[in-house]
Design an enzyme around this catalytic site. Structure first.
Site, PDB file in Angstrom:
ATOM      1  N   ASP A 149       0.433   3.791   1.702  1.00 19.70           N
ATOM      2  CA  ASP A 149       0.388   4.370   3.050  1.00 19.70           C
ATOM      3  C   ASP A 149       1.798   4.681   3.573  1.00 19.70           C
ATOM      4  O   ASP A 149       2.681   3.816   3.545  1.00 19.70           O
ATOM      5  CB  ASP A 149      -0.317   3.374   3.985  1.00 19.70           C
ATOM      6  CG  ASP A 149      -0.714   4.012   5.305  1.00 19.70           C
ATOM      7  OD1 ASP A 149       0.170   4.551   5.996  1.00 19.70           O
ATOM      8  OD2 ASP A 149      -1.907   3.969   5.644  1.00 19.70           O
ATOM      9  N   CYS A 200       0.847  -1.197   0.000  1.00 27.52           N
ATOM     10  CA  CYS A 200       0.000   0.000   0.000  1.00 27.52           C
ATOM     11  C   CYS A 200       0.885   1.250   0.000  1.00 27.52           C
ATOM     12  O   CYS A 200       1.999   1.243   0.515  1.00 27.52           O
ATOM     13  CB  CYS A 200      -0.902   0.008   1.234  1.00 27.52           C
ATOM     14  SG  CYS A 200      -2.064   1.397   1.262  1.00 27.52           S
ATOM     15  N   HIS A 242      -2.022  -4.010   4.988  1.00 26.99           N
ATOM     16  CA  HIS A 242      -1.849  -3.614   6.398  1.00 26.99           C
ATOM     17  C   HIS A 242      -3.212  -3.401   7.034  1.00 26.99           C
ATOM     18  O   HIS A 242      -4.165  -3.011   6.363  1.00 26.99           O
ATOM     19  CB  HIS A 242      -0.980  -2.362   6.512  1.00 26.99           C
ATOM     20  CG  HIS A 242      -1.601  -1.118   5.929  1.00 26.99           C
ATOM     21  ND1 HIS A 242      -2.177  -0.139   6.694  1.00 26.99           N
ATOM     22  CD2 HIS A 242      -1.763  -0.716   4.638  1.00 26.99           C
ATOM     23  CE1 HIS A 242      -2.638   0.821   5.902  1.00 26.99           C
ATOM     24  NE2 HIS A 242      -2.404   0.497   4.648  1.00 26.99           N
ATOM     25  N   CYS A 286      -6.206  -0.158   6.890  1.00 29.21           N
ATOM     26  CA  CYS A 286      -5.931   0.488   5.597  1.00 29.21           C
ATOM     27  C   CYS A 286      -7.053   1.474   5.237  1.00 29.21           C
ATOM     28  O   CYS A 286      -8.225   1.109   5.186  1.00 29.21           O
ATOM     29  CB  CYS A 286      -5.798  -0.574   4.508  1.00 29.21           C
ATOM     30  SG  CYS A 286      -5.428   0.119   2.883  1.00 29.21           S
ATOM     31  N   ARG A 335       2.925   4.846   6.370  1.00 30.86           N
ATOM     32  CA  ARG A 335       3.350   4.081   7.553  1.00 30.86           C
ATOM     33  C   ARG A 335       3.838   2.683   7.210  1.00 30.86           C
ATOM     34  O   ARG A 335       4.222   1.925   8.094  1.00 30.86           O
ATOM     35  CB  ARG A 335       2.177   3.992   8.537  1.00 30.86           C
ATOM     36  CG  ARG A 335       1.721   5.337   9.055  1.00 30.86           C
ATOM     37  CD  ARG A 335       0.368   5.254   9.706  1.00 30.86           C
ATOM     38  NE  ARG A 335      -0.685   4.896   8.749  1.00 30.86           N
ATOM     39  CZ  ARG A 335      -1.974   4.801   9.060  1.00 30.86           C
ATOM     40  NH1 ARG A 335      -2.377   5.021  10.290  1.00 30.86           N
ATOM     41  NH2 ARG A 335      -2.864   4.484   8.135  1.00 30.86           N
TER      42      ARG A 335
END
Ligand code: CO
Length: 206
Positions: free
Chosen positions: A41, A39, A95, A98, A43
């Protein structure tokens, strides 16, 4: 933005202190063993969470780690990683929590992104009974996060690229993992595929 350049300079110096030829050697060729599909993302940075240096992972990231067979970008990454770099493992890593998955589950309009998340909305529809039976919203999102990893890893298995490798008998494994942003740990969803399977139909096995 200046501090990013400053951080970069220090980072490169630090690496060269322990291995003076690190960048010189890497500049000649890359030889990653892994393709990471994850992803976007912020993080979930691929190399960092498995503590691997530059040169070890070929990476493709998009919102909610979606693998669509008509996505020229994603397919090109897979083809290059498999056919040219000869990676031995493809890891789809989702994750928990999400935002893409959460957004796909909402009954609201978000504009352009809804077209991309339509793939996940379809998946939600397939598993709706099981997902909606869960008590909390967090549990429902997290189950769809897991199911999405399995779905996207299966989509990778179905690409003509991976199918060709398996037909030729070469070594290539596809894995489904999920990352916990609350404690920094990875979990293997125990989906490891290394050969052609009936569920990859309609490709003929001869
Ligand atoms: Co995400």
């Amino acid at each position: 933005m200046d501090d990013l350049f400053e951080k970069n300079r220090k980072w490169a110096e630090r690496i060269k202190e322990s291995d003076p030829d690190f960048f010189l050697n890497l500049s000649k060729r890359q030889n990653p063993e892994y393709l990471w599909v994850g992803c976007s993302d912020s993080r979930v940075p691929a190399n960092e969470i498995v503590d691997m240096p530059p040169g070890t992972m070929f990476v493709h990231r998009n919102i909610a780690n979606v693998v669509v067979h008509t996505d020229l970008n994603c397919m090109s990454v897979i083809q290059y990683a498999v056919e040219v770099l000869k990676v031995k493992h493809i890891i789809v890593c989702g994750h928990y929590g999400c935002g893409g998955i959460q957004t796909a589950m909402e009954n609201k309009e978000h504009g352009l992104i809804d077209n991309w998340l339509g793939n996940i909305k379809d998946l939600y529809r397939c598993h709706r009974t099981r997902i909606d039976a869960l008590q909390s919203e967090k549990e429902r999102i997290n189950l769809l996060c897991e199911l999405n990893v399995l779905e996207q890893a299966t989509n990778i298995c179905r690409t003509t690229i991976v199918q060709s490798v398996w037909k030729s008998g070469e070594e290539l494994a596809v894995h489904g993992w999920i990352y916990n942003i609350e404690d920094g740990t990875l979990k293997d969803l125990n989906m490891r595929r290394e050969r052609l399977s009936a569920c990859d139909a309609p490709v003929r096995q001869d």
